[in-house]
Design a protein around this motif. Structure first.
Motif, mmCIF file in Angstrom:
data_model
loop_
_atom_site.group_PDB
_atom_site.id
_atom_site.type_symbol
_atom_site.label_atom_id
_atom_site.label_comp_id
_atom_site.label_asym_id
_atom_site.label_seq_id
_atom_site.Cartn_x
_atom_site.Cartn_y
_atom_site.Cartn_z
ATOM 1 N N ALA A 6 51.944 33.959 34.364
ATOM 2 C CA ALA A 6 51.122 35.233 34.192
ATOM 3 C C ALA A 6 51.149 35.980 35.449
ATOM 4 N N HIS A 20 56.414 29.712 25.752
ATOM 5 C CA HIS A 20 55.229 29.620 24.918
ATOM 6 C C HIS A 20 54.951 30.508 23.731
ATOM 7 N N THR A 59 52.729 31.178 38.803
ATOM 8 C CA THR A 59 52.286 30.295 37.811
ATOM 9 C C THR A 59 51.578 29.344 38.717
ATOM 10 N N SER A 60 50.317 28.669 38.074
ATOM 11 C CA SER A 60 49.549 27.750 38.866
ATOM 12 C C SER A 60 50.032 26.417 38.690
ATOM 13 N N PHE A 86 45.554 33.955 33.358
ATOM 14 C CA PHE A 86 44.650 32.933 32.667
ATOM 15 C C PHE A 86 43.569 32.194 33.320
ATOM 16 N N ARG A 87 43.704 31.796 34.595
ATOM 17 C CA ARG A 87 42.903 31.001 35.508
ATOM 18 C C ARG A 87 42.657 31.608 36.860
ATOM 19 N N ASP A 88 42.833 32.709 37.013
ATOM 20 C CA ASP A 88 42.863 33.738 38.175
ATOM 21 C C ASP A 88 41.522 34.222 38.572
ATOM 22 N N VAL A 91 50.256 23.656 33.523
ATOM 23 C CA VAL A 91 50.379 23.384 32.098
ATOM 24 C C VAL A 91 51.834 22.977 31.865
ATOM 25 N N ASN A 147 53.851 33.167 45.416
ATOM 26 C CA ASN A 147 52.337 33.186 44.909
ATOM 27 C C ASN A 147 51.618 33.533 45.995
ATOM 28 N N GLN A 204 50.745 40.326 36.545
ATOM 29 C CA GLN A 204 49.501 40.839 36.901
ATOM 30 C C GLN A 204 49.290 42.102 37.578
ATOM 31 N N GLU A 205 50.426 42.463 38.026
ATOM 32 C CA GLU A 205 50.529 43.853 38.830
ATOM 33 C C GLU A 205 50.919 44.802 37.656
ATOM 34 N N GLN A 256 56.649 31.403 30.787
ATOM 35 C CA GLN A 256 55.543 31.189 29.986
ATOM 36 C C GLN A 256 54.527 32.282 29.291
ATOM 37 N N ALA A 307 54.141 38.854 43.795
ATOM 38 C CA ALA A 307 55.625 38.824 43.296
ATOM 39 C C ALA A 307 56.103 40.318 43.214
ATOM 40 N N TRP A 327 40.963 33.180 30.275
ATOM 41 C CA TRP A 327 40.076 31.912 29.699
ATOM 42 C C TRP A 327 38.760 32.008 30.189
HETATM 43 N N1 APR Z 1 52.172 37.498 41.998
HETATM 44 C C1 APR Z 1 52.332 36.281 42.045
HETATM 45 N N2 APR Z 1 51.440 35.456 41.581
HETATM 46 C C2 APR Z 1 50.310 35.726 41.173
HETATM 47 C C3 APR Z 1 50.163 37.011 41.187
HETATM 48 C C4 APR Z 1 50.895 38.134 41.568
HETATM 49 N N3 APR Z 1 50.614 39.545 41.705
HETATM 50 N N4 APR Z 1 48.436 37.255 40.643
HETATM 51 C C5 APR Z 1 48.065 36.167 40.355
HETATM 52 N N5 APR Z 1 49.180 35.172 40.652
HETATM 53 C C6 APR Z 1 49.398 33.368 40.457
HETATM 54 C C7 APR Z 1 47.871 32.990 40.824
HETATM 55 O O1 APR Z 1 47.753 32.526 42.042
HETATM 56 C C8 APR Z 1 48.118 31.952 39.791
HETATM 57 O O2 APR Z 1 48.661 30.775 40.730
HETATM 58 O O3 APR Z 1 49.672 33.408 39.111
HETATM 59 C C9 APR Z 1 49.031 32.214 38.898
HETATM 60 C C10 APR Z 1 48.621 32.410 37.238
HETATM 61 O O4 APR Z 1 48.048 31.237 37.080
HETATM 62 P P1 APR Z 1 47.570 31.136 35.502
HETATM 63 O O5 APR Z 1 46.490 32.253 35.215
HETATM 64 O O6 APR Z 1 47.349 29.497 35.147
HETATM 65 O O7 APR Z 1 48.920 31.336 34.305
HETATM 66 P P2 APR Z 1 50.021 30.595 34.172
HETATM 67 O O8 APR Z 1 50.554 29.461 35.222
HETATM 68 O O9 APR Z 1 51.116 31.292 33.576
HETATM 69 O O10 APR Z 1 49.412 29.547 32.863
HETATM 70 C C11 APR Z 1 50.467 28.791 32.295
HETATM 71 O O11 APR Z 1 48.481 28.230 30.662
HETATM 72 O O12 APR Z 1 47.051 29.332 29.226
HETATM 73 C C12 APR Z 1 48.125 28.518 29.410
HETATM 74 O O13 APR Z 1 49.794 29.266 27.514
HETATM 75 C C13 APR Z 1 49.066 29.701 28.922
HETATM 76 O O14 APR Z 1 51.241 30.432 29.595
HETATM 77 C C14 APR Z 1 50.013 30.102 30.007
HETATM 78 C C15 APR Z 1 49.841 28.701 30.665
#
Ligand code: APR
Length: 255
Positions: free
Chosen positions: A28, A124, A201-202, A39-41, A205, A226, A32-33, A106, A244, A47
């Motif tokens: 995700a 996903h 991605t965090s 989802f969890r930021d 998942v 990240n 974001q930009e 994802q 990113a 969420w």
């Molecule tokens: N550039 C790079 N990374 C970023 C940016 C950015 N501008 N903004 C936020 N992030 C990072 C955050 O630090 C975090 O580590 O993106 C990550 C987003 O993590 P999540 O919100 O957990 O999203 P994601 O990892 O894609 O979740 C995986 O969980 O809920 C399920 O199916 C859903 O596909 C999703 C999966």
């Protein structure tokens, strides 16, 4: 005021220039930009606002199909208003600079495709590829025909022309298996790539989160982008701390 140009380790640039196959896995954070919430930021994570149990499970759809369909149509309308950001564009540009590049995402938005990426694996699912909940028939929806339901607005899902069942979002919900063919393709690309990017991605998942570790295990050069630490920090060959949309264009320009 002169903004210093980012510099990157020469062996990372060399790894990209000599790679036979580059994999770019995204979460995700890469969108974001573009204005799509993660989802969890922190507090604005999706969420934090919407309870996944209420929206992202087969039981929720069976219980309240109008509420679940309305929420995903609201998200699809949100995505239609967003544009690919410089990270999506840089990934599409990188594909033209290296021998072969596969995107494994994802994300369920279509921003990689709208930036010009062609080899994209959606682990996903996709907001634009709903399926019939009864017969599994898949449908394609164009990028901008979302009935822009309000947040949580109820919208009756379409009925399947083939069997009359309810059409559901083509999203992998909590507790559901990932599409077998997509996961197999993603694992094969991961096992045979020379460079593996984990961007935005965090890494929490599974099974998607296993891919960067599989890449490290087989000896690929693993590059994380990240702004925050993740469980991949100690396994990545390079951890580029930043957004990113800021890091990726400068890295691709240096290749
Ligand atoms: N550039 C790079 N990374 C970023 C940016 C950015 N501008 N903004 C936020 N992030 C990072 C955050 O630090 C975090 O580590 O993106 C990550 C987003 O993590 P999540 O919100 O957990 O999203 P994601 O990892 O894609 O979740 C995986 O969980 O809920 C399920 O199916 C859903 O596909 C999703 C999966």
């Amino acid at each position: 005021m002169k903004r210093e140009v980012m510099t990157f380790p020469p062996d990372l640039i060399e790894a990209l220039r000599t790679a036979h196959h580059v994999v770019v896995s995204t979460g995700a954070g890469v969108s974001q930009e573009s204005g799509i919430p993660t989802f969890r930021d922190g507090l604005e994570g999706l969420w934090e606002i919407f309870d996944p149990e209420q929206f992202a499970t087969p039981q929720a759809f069976a219980r309240q199909p109008d509420l679940v369909w309305g929420w995903y149509e609201f998200r699809r309308a949100q995505v239609a208003k967003c544009l690919p950001n410089p990270a999506h564009q840089a990934i599409a540009t990188l594909a033209r600079k290296v021998r072969r590049l596969t995107v494994i995402t994802q994300n369920v938005d279509n921003l990689h495709e709208r930036a010009g990426s062609t080899d994209v694996i959606h682990l996903h699912g996709s907001l634009h590829a709903p399926i019939c909940a009864s017969c599994g028939q898949s449908y394609m929806m164009s990028a901008n025909d979302a009935q822009a339901g309000e947040t949580g607005g109820r919208l009756p899902p379409p009925t399947c022309p083939s069997c009359g069942g309810l059409v559901r979002p083509g999203i992998v919900w909590f507790g559901e298996m990932l599409p077998e063919e997509a996961l197999e393709r993603a694992q094969q690309a991961t096992l045979h790539c020379d460079v593996f990017f984990s961007i935005g991605t965090s890494v929490v998942v599974y099974p998607a989160a296993a891919l960067p570790f599989m890449a490290a295990e087989q000896g690929a050069c693993v590059v994380q982008i990240n702004p925050e630490p993740t469980g991949l920090d100690d396994y990545a060959s390079f951890s580029l701390v930043g957004k990113a949309g800021e890091v990726m264009p400068e890295l691709v320009a240096a290749v």
